[in-house]
Design a protein around this motif. Sequence first.
Motif, short mmCIF file in Angstrom:
data_model
loop_
_atom_site.label_atom_id
_atom_site.label_comp_id
_atom_site.label_asym_id
_atom_site.label_seq_id
_atom_site.Cartn_x
_atom_site.Cartn_y
_atom_site.Cartn_z
N SER A 7 -45.89 -68.99 -27.12
CA SER A 7 -44.86 -69.75 -27.81
C SER A 7 -44.68 -71.09 -27.10
O SER A 7 -45.27 -71.32 -26.05
CB SER A 7 -43.53 -68.97 -27.80
OG SER A 7 -43.00 -68.98 -26.48
N GLY A 8 -43.81 -71.91 -27.63
CA GLY A 8 -43.55 -73.21 -27.01
C GLY A 8 -42.87 -73.12 -25.67
O GLY A 8 -42.85 -74.09 -24.92
N VAL A 9 -42.32 -71.95 -25.33
CA VAL A 9 -41.65 -71.78 -24.04
C VAL A 9 -42.45 -70.88 -23.10
O VAL A 9 -41.96 -70.43 -22.08
CB VAL A 9 -40.20 -71.26 -24.20
CG1 VAL A 9 -39.34 -72.28 -24.89
CG2 VAL A 9 -40.20 -69.93 -24.94
N GLY A 10 -43.70 -70.61 -23.47
CA GLY A 10 -44.59 -69.87 -22.58
C GLY A 10 -44.60 -68.36 -22.73
O GLY A 10 -45.26 -67.67 -21.96
N GLU A 11 -43.92 -67.83 -23.72
CA GLU A 11 -43.94 -66.38 -23.95
C GLU A 11 -45.19 -66.00 -24.75
O GLU A 11 -45.59 -66.70 -25.65
CB GLU A 11 -42.70 -65.96 -24.72
CG GLU A 11 -41.41 -66.22 -23.98
CD GLU A 11 -40.19 -66.00 -24.86
OE1 GLU A 11 -40.32 -65.95 -26.10
OE2 GLU A 11 -39.09 -65.90 -24.29
#
Length: 47
Positions: A7-11
């Motif tokens: 995801s955009g937050v690294g998940e």
Amino acid sequence: MSFTYFSGVGEVVDREVRTEPEIVSLVRSAFETVWERAVPHEKYTPV
């Protein structure tokens, strides 16, 4: 060849295994091209 999607937050949001020769060849070629142009770790300085 194993792919991990983030995801955009690294998940991690998904994973996928691809075995088609065309896909594997394309990814290997792209990696080698980028690796040749990369800055060696010891020479990297953040901006």
